[in-house]
Design a protein around this motif. Structure first.
Motif, PDB file in Angstrom:
ATOM      1  N   PHE A  49       4.299   6.447  -2.409  1.00  0.00           N
ATOM      2  CA  PHE A  49       5.139   6.869  -2.937  1.00  0.00           C
ATOM      3  C   PHE A  49       5.484   6.908  -4.460  1.00  0.00           C
ATOM      4  O   PHE A  49       5.927   7.980  -5.111  1.00  0.00           O
ATOM      5  CB  PHE A  49       6.898   5.478  -2.964  1.00  0.00           C
ATOM      6  N   THR A  50       5.438   5.542  -5.245  1.00  0.00           N
ATOM      7  CA  THR A  50       4.820   5.909  -6.816  1.00  0.00           C
ATOM      8  C   THR A  50       4.147   6.421  -7.212  1.00  0.00           C
ATOM      9  O   THR A  50       3.966   6.728  -8.820  1.00  0.00           O
ATOM     10  CB  THR A  50       5.031   4.486  -7.197  1.00  0.00           C
ATOM     11  N   ASN A  51       2.866   6.676  -6.393  1.00  0.00           N
ATOM     12  CA  ASN A  51       2.073   7.654  -7.157  1.00  0.00           C
ATOM     13  C   ASN A  51       2.464   9.066  -7.823  1.00  0.00           C
ATOM     14  O   ASN A  51       3.266  10.346  -6.830  1.00  0.00           O
ATOM     15  CB  ASN A  51       0.741   8.043  -5.902  1.00  0.00           C
ATOM     16  N   GLU A  52       2.071   9.666  -8.629  1.00  0.00           N
ATOM     17  CA  GLU A  52       2.262  10.526 -10.034  1.00  0.00           C
ATOM     18  C   GLU A  52       2.264  12.054  -8.731  1.00  0.00           C
ATOM     19  O   GLU A  52       3.129  13.062  -8.803  1.00  0.00           O
ATOM     20  CB  GLU A  52       1.910  10.506 -11.085  1.00  0.00           C
ATOM     21  N   ALA A  53       1.218  12.613  -8.315  1.00  0.00           N
ATOM     22  CA  ALA A  53       0.484  13.396  -7.630  1.00  0.00           C
ATOM     23  C   ALA A  53       1.329  13.785  -6.352  1.00  0.00           C
ATOM     24  O   ALA A  53       1.756  14.752  -5.504  1.00  0.00           O
ATOM     25  CB  ALA A  53      -0.765  13.283  -7.713  1.00  0.00           C
ATOM     26  N   VAL A  57       0.986  -0.911  -0.331  1.00  0.00           N
ATOM     27  CA  VAL A  57      -0.043   0.009   0.170  1.00  0.00           C
ATOM     28  C   VAL A  57       0.656   0.915   0.182  1.00  0.00           C
ATOM     29  O   VAL A  57       0.253   2.779  -0.518  1.00  0.00           O
ATOM     30  CB  VAL A  57      -0.451  -0.069   1.654  1.00  0.00           C
ATOM     31  N   LEU A  58       1.727   0.918   0.997  1.00  0.00           N
ATOM     32  CA  LEU A  58       2.773   2.175   1.055  1.00  0.00           C
ATOM     33  C   LEU A  58       3.140   2.570  -0.673  1.00  0.00           C
ATOM     34  O   LEU A  58       3.636   4.040  -0.867  1.00  0.00           O
ATOM     35  CB  LEU A  58       3.692   2.650   1.675  1.00  0.00           C
ATOM     36  N   LYS A  59       3.798   1.689  -1.096  1.00  0.00           N
ATOM     37  CA  LYS A  59       4.212   1.648  -2.763  1.00  0.00           C
ATOM     38  C   LYS A  59       3.593   2.610  -3.930  1.00  0.00           C
ATOM     39  O   LYS A  59       3.907   3.812  -4.619  1.00  0.00           O
ATOM     40  CB  LYS A  59       4.688   0.392  -2.386  1.00  0.00           C
ATOM     41  N   LYS A  60       2.356   2.126  -3.296  1.00  0.00           N
ATOM     42  CA  LYS A  60       1.497   2.763  -4.104  1.00  0.00           C
ATOM     43  C   LYS A  60       1.523   4.436  -4.203  1.00  0.00           C
ATOM     44  O   LYS A  60       1.059   5.204  -5.319  1.00  0.00           O
ATOM     45  CB  LYS A  60      -0.193   2.309  -4.225  1.00  0.00           C
TER      46      LYS A  60
END
Length: 254
Positions: free
Chosen positions: A145-149, A140-143
């Motif tokens: 951290f990698t979210n462009e916004a 969940v955290l990786k999603k």
């Protein structure tokens, strides 16, 4: 990606240098050891794979990169100038890499595992974070951290503030993992080992090469494959070496 080895050549794999941790003085000593190791392998190296968490934290602003590591990056530039291919993978500590290494050092950067063929052997290589069953909190955290916004908002923090916050988070996360004994061998519950077995059921690879777990491992995958974990350079100084036929985990004696 295909690599053909000439007689006497080898391919090297290393991960989890965690440059920058736990403090500048310790990191600089580790950086010097890494450079000595790179000097020792360059005559034999047909290629070098840096398999994630090379930096304990990395974020590329449009015009700024984290301070430090100049000797390491200078050595990488030197190896590229000598014609040695270098392939870089992001890990969970340095996943905010963009195009600096590609543009300035001619080093391609991958965020996911890739398939390569060296001579007649098939490899799957990647850092390993977020793969396999379990570890749902990190996934969940990786999603996030990698979210462009999220990355866009973070980059508008002044680098002195943003990097300081991220370094504190990185350090506390590493200590938490040690307290949870997450760097101990989990037997059949090793989730990267399970991931390799899942992949092997779909497509055969001779060697699965990952980092992240900080455990030097060599484990069977199916009847013909093997999973190798590269360990780390905070205390173990281990790396992978492929001579065209055999893959092995070795320790650098400095």
């Amino acid at each position: 990606m295909n690599i053909s080895l000439k007689p006497g050549q080898k391919v090297f794999f290393a991960s989890d240098f965690h440059l920058g941790a736990p403090d500048p003085q310790s990191s600089k000593k580790r950086e010097e050891k890494i450079i000595r190791w790179l000097n020792s392998i360059e005559k034999e190296a047909a290629a070098l794979f840096l398999v994630g968490d090379v930096f304990d934290f990395w974020f590329e602003y449009d015009k700024v990169i984290p301070k430090g590591f100049i000797r390491f990056m200078g050595k990488i530039a030197d190896l590229r100038d000598k014609g040695i291919p270098i392939i870089f993978f992001t890990g969970n500590h340095d996943l905010w890499m963009k195009d600096y290494f590609t543009q300035e050092l001619d080093v391609p950067v991958y965020g996911n595992p890739i398939q390569i063929k060296i001579n007649d052997k098939k490899f799957l290589v990647g850092h390993g974070d977020g793969l396999g069953p379990g570890d749902k909190k990190y996934k969940v955290l990786k999603k996030v951290f990698t979210n462009e916004a999220c990355q866009w908002f973070f980059k508008w923090l002044h680098p002195d503030i943003g990097i300081r916050i991220a370094q504190k988070w990185s350090g506390s996360s590493r200590i938490t993992n040690m307290q949870k004994n997450e760097d101990q061998f989990k037997g059949e519950d090793e989730w990267l080992w399970q991931y390799c077995k899942q992949v092997e059921n779909q497509m055969h690879h001779d060697f699965y090469i990952f980092g992240h777990r900080h455990l030097p491992l060599e484990l069977p995958v199916g009847e013909r494959g093997k999973y190798y974990n590269l360990g780390e350079w905070v205390s173990q100084y281990t790396y992978g070496e492929f001579d065209g036929e055999e893959m092995s985990i070795k320790s650098y004696k400095f």
